[in-house]
Design an enzyme around this catalytic site. Structure first.
Site, PDB file in Angstrom:
ATOM      1  N   CYS A   8      -9.177   6.383   5.185  1.00 33.73           N
ATOM      2  CA  CYS A   8      -8.736   7.746   5.493  1.00 33.73           C
ATOM      3  C   CYS A   8      -8.409   8.444   4.179  1.00 33.73           C
ATOM      4  O   CYS A   8      -8.869   8.010   3.116  1.00 33.73           O
ATOM      5  CB  CYS A   8      -7.561   7.745   6.468  1.00 33.73           C
ATOM      6  N   ASN A  11      -4.371   6.584   3.103  1.00 34.34           N
ATOM      7  CA  ASN A  11      -4.175   5.149   3.388  1.00 34.34           C
ATOM      8  C   ASN A  11      -2.715   4.830   3.722  1.00 34.34           C
ATOM      9  O   ASN A  11      -2.215   3.744   3.449  1.00 34.34           O
ATOM     10  CB  ASN A  11      -4.679   4.271   2.220  1.00 34.34           C
ATOM     11  N   CYS A  13      -1.460   6.476   6.949  1.00 33.70           N
ATOM     12  CA  CYS A  13      -1.336   6.773   8.391  1.00 33.70           C
ATOM     13  C   CYS A  13      -2.497   6.178   9.207  1.00 33.70           C
ATOM     14  O   CYS A  13      -2.328   5.172   9.900  1.00 33.70           O
ATOM     15  CB  CYS A  13      -1.242   8.283   8.634  1.00 33.70           C
ATOM     16  N   ARG A  14      -3.668   6.787   9.125  1.00 33.46           N
ATOM     17  CA  ARG A  14      -4.738   6.412  10.054  1.00 33.46           C
ATOM     18  C   ARG A  14      -5.398   5.077   9.720  1.00 33.46           C
ATOM     19  O   ARG A  14      -5.560   4.218  10.605  1.00 33.46           O
ATOM     20  CB  ARG A  14      -5.804   7.522  10.104  1.00 33.46           C
ATOM     21  N   SER A  15      -5.818   4.884   8.454  1.00 37.44           N
ATOM     22  CA  SER A  15      -6.536   3.630   8.155  1.00 37.44           C
ATOM     23  C   SER A  15      -5.636   2.392   8.203  1.00 37.44           C
ATOM     24  O   SER A  15      -6.105   1.332   8.632  1.00 37.44           O
ATOM     25  CB  SER A  15      -7.346   3.720   6.853  1.00 37.44           C
ATOM     26  N   ASP A 125      -5.761  13.881  11.387  1.00 35.45           N
ATOM     27  CA  ASP A 125      -4.701  13.545  10.442  1.00 35.45           C
ATOM     28  C   ASP A 125      -3.333  13.875  11.075  1.00 35.45           C
ATOM     29  O   ASP A 125      -3.065  15.026  11.384  1.00 35.45           O
ATOM     30  CB  ASP A 125      -4.925  14.387   9.176  1.00 35.45           C
TER      31      ASP A 125
HETATM   32  P1  4NP Z   1      -3.819   9.472   6.245  1.00 34.16           P
HETATM   33  O1  4NP Z   1      -2.781  10.690   6.341  1.00 34.16           O
HETATM   34  O2  4NP Z   1      -5.030  10.024   5.513  1.00 34.16           O
HETATM   35  O3  4NP Z   1      -4.099   9.169   7.672  1.00 34.16           O
HETATM   36  O4  4NP Z   1      -3.117   8.381   5.489  1.00 34.16           O
HETATM   37  C1  4NP Z   1      -2.327  11.418   5.234  1.00 34.16           C
HETATM   38  C2  4NP Z   1      -1.350  10.884   4.437  1.00 34.16           C
HETATM   39  C3  4NP Z   1      -0.864  11.610   3.368  1.00 34.16           C
HETATM   40  C4  4NP Z   1      -1.368  12.874   3.117  1.00 34.16           C
HETATM   41  C5  4NP Z   1      -2.351  13.399   3.913  1.00 34.16           C
HETATM   42  C6  4NP Z   1      -2.847  12.666   4.975  1.00 34.16           C
HETATM   43  N1  4NP Z   1      -0.827  13.631   2.024  1.00 34.16           N
HETATM   44  O5  4NP Z   1      -1.180  14.828   1.930  1.00 34.16           O
HETATM   45  O6  4NP Z   1      -0.062  13.077   1.232  1.00 34.16           O
END
Ligand code: 4NP
Length: 160
Positions: A8, A11, A13-15, A125
């Protein structure tokens, strides 16, 4: 041995959710010794960090333990090492496509192409939203993990 990488943006939240859910489902199917799993982000922002506390909490409520996981960034060598490089959304897919060396073995694909029940193409997201976003991530990820395991189980049966 087959190798799976979930990717994602951050790294955190989703992955990591996909990573933890997939590890548990692999063990339930007694395939954990045949499949190697990791997750990564396209961005470098959270390298070395544990998953977001909201992600850990939502997963724990469904008995998935994400606490040992630590963020890393996806690298070009991942496309030769892994058999599946699975993007959570189209933006991740486009970033991965740009990162992949032309001659590398594995092309990135959308993780939800393996889902059986949900018809969305992207895992949204959840970072800037409420708790229901993290539940929706889990619903989508559980579905696609089952579909991916069905395919992997079939592949492994053919080579046995
Ligand atoms: P992920 O979510 O891609 O599912 O891990 C996010 C985590 C952090 C951020 C964006 C999306 N950020 O902007 O820091």
């Amino acid at each position: 041995m087959l190798r799976v990488l979930f990717v994602c943006l951050g790294n955190i939240c989703r992955s990591p959710t996909a990573h933890g859910v997939f590890l548990k489902k692999l063990a339930e199917r007694k395939l954990e010794h045949l499949v190697e799993v990791d997750s990564a982000g396209t961005a470098a922002w959270h390298i070395g960090k544990a998953p977001d506390p909201r992600t850990i909490k939502a997963a724990a409520q469904r008995a998935y333990d994400l606490t040992p996981l630590r963020a890393r960034q996806a690298i070009a060598a991942d496309f030769d090492y892994y058999d599946y490089v699975l993007a959570m959304d189209k933006s991740n897919l486009s970033d991965l496509t740009a990162l992949k060396p032309t001659a590398a073995k594995t092309s990135p694909e959308l993780f939800l192409s393996f889902a059986h029940h949900f018809h969305e193409q992207e895992v949204p997201d959840p970072y800037y939203g409420g708790a229901d976003g993290f539940e929706h991530v889990l619903d989508l990820v559980e579905d696609a993990c089952e579909g991916l395991l069905d395919e992997i189980e079939e592949r492994l049966n053919h080579v046995r």
